[in-house]
Scaffold this motif. Structure first.
Motif, PDB file in Angstrom:
ATOM      1  N   PHE A   1       0.835  -1.227   0.000  1.00 15.77           N
ATOM      2  CA  PHE A   1       0.000   0.000   0.000  1.00 15.77           C
ATOM      3  C   PHE A   1       0.862   1.267   0.000  1.00 15.77           C
ATOM      4  O   PHE A   1       0.330   2.367   0.006  1.00 15.77           O
ATOM      5  CB  PHE A   1      -0.902   0.066   1.247  1.00 15.77           C
ATOM      6  CG  PHE A   1      -1.889  -1.058   1.392  1.00 15.77           C
ATOM      7  CD1 PHE A   1      -2.400  -1.725   0.294  1.00 15.77           C
ATOM      8  CD2 PHE A   1      -2.326  -1.450   2.662  1.00 15.77           C
ATOM      9  CE1 PHE A   1      -3.322  -2.761   0.439  1.00 15.77           C
ATOM     10  CE2 PHE A   1      -3.239  -2.484   2.818  1.00 15.77           C
ATOM     11  CZ  PHE A   1      -3.735  -3.144   1.707  1.00 15.77           C
ATOM     12  N   ASP A   2       2.191   1.058   0.097  1.00 12.59           N
ATOM     13  CA  ASP A   2       3.111   2.210   0.164  1.00 12.59           C
ATOM     14  C   ASP A   2       2.916   3.041   1.432  1.00 12.59           C
ATOM     15  O   ASP A   2       3.172   4.245   1.439  1.00 12.59           O
ATOM     16  CB  ASP A   2       2.904   3.139  -1.060  1.00 12.59           C
ATOM     17  CG  ASP A   2       4.139   3.142  -1.936  1.00 12.59           C
ATOM     18  OD1 ASP A   2       5.177   2.668  -1.459  1.00 12.59           O
ATOM     19  OD2 ASP A   2       4.057   3.640  -3.074  1.00 12.59           O
ATOM     20  N   TYR A   3       2.482   2.414   2.497  1.00 11.90           N
ATOM     21  CA  TYR A   3       2.297   3.125   3.773  1.00 11.90           C
ATOM     22  C   TYR A   3       3.651   3.333   4.464  1.00 11.90           C
ATOM     23  O   TYR A   3       3.804   4.232   5.264  1.00 11.90           O
ATOM     24  CB  TYR A   3       1.380   2.329   4.711  1.00 11.90           C
ATOM     25  CG  TYR A   3      -0.084   2.375   4.351  1.00 11.90           C
ATOM     26  CD1 TYR A   3      -0.550   3.038   3.217  1.00 11.90           C
ATOM     27  CD2 TYR A   3      -1.026   1.745   5.176  1.00 11.90           C
ATOM     28  CE1 TYR A   3      -1.886   3.059   2.899  1.00 11.90           C
ATOM     29  CE2 TYR A   3      -2.378   1.776   4.870  1.00 11.90           C
ATOM     30  CZ  TYR A   3      -2.801   2.424   3.728  1.00 11.90           C
ATOM     31  OH  TYR A   3      -4.128   2.451   3.434  1.00 11.90           O
ATOM     32  N   LEU A   4       4.598   2.427   4.173  1.00 10.01           N
ATOM     33  CA  LEU A   4       5.937   2.538   4.755  1.00 10.01           C
ATOM     34  C   LEU A   4       6.949   2.574   3.621  1.00 10.01           C
ATOM     35  O   LEU A   4       6.701   2.008   2.547  1.00 10.01           O
ATOM     36  CB  LEU A   4       6.229   1.329   5.662  1.00 10.01           C
ATOM     37  CG  LEU A   4       5.360   1.161   6.906  1.00 10.01           C
ATOM     38  CD1 LEU A   4       5.724  -0.141   7.613  1.00 10.01           C
ATOM     39  CD2 LEU A   4       5.504   2.338   7.856  1.00 10.01           C
ATOM     40  N   ASP A   5       8.078   3.196   3.871  1.00  8.81           N
ATOM     41  CA  ASP A   5       9.135   3.271   2.867  1.00  8.81           C
ATOM     42  C   ASP A   5       9.835   1.909   2.772  1.00  8.81           C
ATOM     43  O   ASP A   5      10.393   1.425   3.769  1.00  8.81           O
ATOM     44  CB  ASP A   5      10.132   4.373   3.264  1.00  8.81           C
ATOM     45  CG  ASP A   5      11.237   4.489   2.233  1.00  8.81           C
ATOM     46  OD1 ASP A   5      10.926   4.903   1.111  1.00  8.81           O
ATOM     47  OD2 ASP A   5      12.393   4.135   2.557  1.00  8.81           O
ATOM     48  N   GLU A   6       9.771   1.301   1.599  1.00 11.19           N
ATOM     49  CA  GLU A   6      10.295  -0.057   1.436  1.00 11.19           C
ATOM     50  C   GLU A   6      11.783  -0.145   1.789  1.00 11.19           C
ATOM     51  O   GLU A   6      12.196  -1.060   2.502  1.00 11.19           O
ATOM     52  CB  GLU A   6      10.066  -0.561   0.006  1.00 11.19           C
ATOM     53  CG  GLU A   6      10.479  -2.017  -0.145  1.00 11.19           C
ATOM     54  CD  GLU A   6      10.318  -2.561  -1.551  1.00 11.19           C
ATOM     55  OE1 GLU A   6      10.657  -1.858  -2.519  1.00 11.19           O
ATOM     56  OE2 GLU A   6       9.880  -3.720  -1.668  1.00 11.19           O
ATOM     57  N   GLN A   7      12.568   0.833   1.315  1.00  5.17           N
ATOM     58  CA  GLN A   7      14.013   0.765   1.558  1.00  5.17           C
ATOM     59  C   GLN A   7      14.330   0.836   3.051  1.00  5.17           C
ATOM     60  O   GLN A   7      15.206   0.137   3.556  1.00  5.17           O
ATOM     61  CB  GLN A   7      14.739   1.882   0.786  1.00  5.17           C
ATOM     62  CG  GLN A   7      16.230   1.636   0.624  1.00  5.17           C
ATOM     63  CD  GLN A   7      16.542   0.251   0.021  1.00  5.17           C
ATOM     64  OE1 GLN A   7      16.010  -0.105  -1.028  1.00  5.17           O
ATOM     65  NE2 GLN A   7      17.373  -0.541   0.704  1.00  5.17           N
ATOM     66  N   GLU A   8      13.569   1.677   3.752  1.00  2.00           N
ATOM     67  CA  GLU A   8      13.788   1.818   5.200  1.00  2.00           C
ATOM     68  C   GLU A   8      13.483   0.490   5.912  1.00  2.00           C
ATOM     69  O   GLU A   8      14.230   0.060   6.799  1.00  2.00           O
ATOM     70  CB  GLU A   8      12.882   2.935   5.748  1.00  2.00           C
ATOM     71  CG  GLU A   8      13.208   3.289   7.188  1.00  2.00           C
ATOM     72  CD  GLU A   8      12.220   4.283   7.787  1.00  2.00           C
ATOM     73  OE1 GLU A   8      11.645   5.102   7.035  1.00  2.00           O
ATOM     74  OE2 GLU A   8      12.026   4.214   9.023  1.00  2.00           O
ATOM     75  N   VAL A   9      12.420  -0.158   5.484  1.00  2.00           N
ATOM     76  CA  VAL A   9      12.047  -1.448   6.083  1.00  2.00           C
ATOM     77  C   VAL A   9      13.108  -2.503   5.776  1.00  2.00           C
ATOM     78  O   VAL A   9      13.568  -3.221   6.675  1.00  2.00           O
ATOM     79  CB  VAL A   9      10.652  -1.898   5.564  1.00  2.00           C
ATOM     80  CG1 VAL A   9      10.352  -3.339   5.953  1.00  2.00           C
ATOM     81  CG2 VAL A   9       9.569  -0.960   6.087  1.00  2.00           C
ATOM     82  N   LEU A  10      13.546  -2.558   4.499  1.00  2.00           N
ATOM     83  CA  LEU A  10      14.554  -3.557   4.099  1.00  2.00           C
ATOM     84  C   LEU A  10      15.854  -3.333   4.874  1.00  2.00           C
ATOM     85  O   LEU A  10      16.459  -4.284   5.375  1.00  2.00           O
ATOM     86  CB  LEU A  10      14.819  -3.492   2.595  1.00  2.00           C
ATOM     87  CG  LEU A  10      13.635  -3.840   1.678  1.00  2.00           C
ATOM     88  CD1 LEU A  10      14.046  -3.703   0.221  1.00  2.00           C
ATOM     89  CD2 LEU A  10      13.094  -5.239   1.942  1.00  2.00           C
ATOM     90  N   ASP A  11      16.265  -2.067   4.995  1.00  2.00           N
ATOM     91  CA  ASP A  11      17.506  -1.762   5.712  1.00  2.00           C
ATOM     92  C   ASP A  11      17.420  -2.226   7.168  1.00  2.00           C
ATOM     93  O   ASP A  11      18.361  -2.822   7.696  1.00  2.00           O
ATOM     94  CB  ASP A  11      17.798  -0.248   5.678  1.00  2.00           C
ATOM     95  CG  ASP A  11      18.243   0.211   4.290  1.00  2.00           C
ATOM     96  OD1 ASP A  11      18.548  -0.660   3.450  1.00  2.00           O
ATOM     97  OD2 ASP A  11      18.253   1.444   4.049  1.00  2.00           O
ATOM     98  N   ALA A  12      16.300  -1.939   7.810  1.00  2.00           N
ATOM     99  CA  ALA A  12      16.149  -2.325   9.228  1.00  2.00           C
ATOM    100  C   ALA A  12      16.180  -3.846   9.382  1.00  2.00           C
ATOM    101  O   ALA A  12      16.747  -4.371  10.346  1.00  2.00           O
ATOM    102  CB  ALA A  12      14.849  -1.752   9.785  1.00  2.00           C
ATOM    103  N   LEU A  13      15.585  -4.545   8.418  1.00  2.00           N
ATOM    104  CA  LEU A  13      15.586  -6.017   8.485  1.00  2.00           C
ATOM    105  C   LEU A  13      17.009  -6.560   8.309  1.00  2.00           C
ATOM    106  O   LEU A  13      17.450  -7.428   9.062  1.00  2.00           O
ATOM    107  CB  LEU A  13      14.661  -6.612   7.405  1.00  2.00           C
ATOM    108  CG  LEU A  13      13.159  -6.399   7.604  1.00  2.00           C
ATOM    109  CD1 LEU A  13      12.385  -6.799   6.362  1.00  2.00           C
ATOM    110  CD2 LEU A  13      12.646  -7.189   8.817  1.00  2.00           C
TER     111      LEU A  13
END
Ligand code: ATP
Ligand code: MG
Length: 209
Positions: free
Chosen positions: A148-160
């Motif tokens: 849904f693009d509610y969160l920034d994908e790159q930010e989520v991937l980096d944190a993971l």
């Protein structure tokens, strides 16, 4: 087949089985010896069949069995009470449990409110992903926040990717995209062969929620 033949057939079957098992044991032992990297695992449970969230909670129970610290963050969910919520909140105060609490997007019909809630919820997840005392983090239904693009994908991937080496993370939800799949170590797709709901059977307390 005559009765006389049976012992001979059985002996042959037993010998064949023993040889096959010996060969299998050699292969299994070699695979176990080759897996010598010890670290937390990134797991994505996706697909349109039932069993993603239930599987994640199975791993929560495994971790708790060894006394490990666990964090569970549920995106989307929270409107509908669930057995896992009742159990973890009442019986497992050591589990960090957080729900976005907005319910399904087709119920809220409030995009900006949902985005604000997603960001608040992500903040809890992000904290857990930096805490090396937490053995297992479950990010239930996180994939929808990305689609849904509610969160920034790159930010989520980096944190993971940057989470502590000892920490495992389980992400559930349909879809998720190829970037998420590529950074995870284990990706399982639960395929719907059939689902009771499509037969008109109501979601069952203690089974579906
Ligand atoms: P569960 O929480 O039961 O493991 P899930 O996490 O794999 O399910 P979700 O997409 O999160 O699946 O759906 C949650 C709810 O919807 C559950 O009550 C589940 O039984 C139900 N459900 C899952 N898959 C389907 C399906 N293909 N058709 C209808 N209902 C489904
Ligand atoms: Mg689910």
């Amino acid at each position: 087949m005559s009765d006389k033949k049976q012992p001979v057939d059985e002996a042959r079957k037993n010998a064949k089985h023993e040889a096959a098992m010996k060969k299998q044991k050699t292969n299994v032992d070699a695979s176990i010896a080759a897996a010598d990297e010890e670290r937390g695992i990134g797991i994505l449970l996706t697909g349109n069949g039932k069993g993603k969230t239930s599987s994640a909670f199975g791993m929560v129970i495994r971790a708790l069995g060894y006394g490990y610290k666990v964090g569970v963050v549920q995106f989307i969910k929270g409107e509908q009470l669930s057995g896992e919520e009742l159990y973890l909140r009442d019986q497992c105060p050591e589990v960090t449990f957080y729900q976005m609490g907005t319910g399904f997007t087709w119920d809220t019909q409030d995009r900006s409110g949902d985005i604000a809630a997603a960001k608040r919820t992500w903040e809890v997840a992000r904290q857990l992903l930096t805490d090396n005392s937490v053995h297992l983090v479950v990010l239930d239904e996180l994939t929808y926040m990305l689609s849904f693009d509610y969160l920034d994908e790159q930010e989520v991937l980096d944190a993971l990717v940057q989470r502590p080496a000892s920490q495992s993370v389980v992400v559930t939800g349909r879809g998720g995209g190829s970037s998420l799949q590529s950074i995870m170590d284990t990706v399982s797709e639960v395929k719907e062969v059939k689902h009771a709901f499509n037969k008109g059977i109501m979601a069952r307390k203690g089974v579906d929620f």
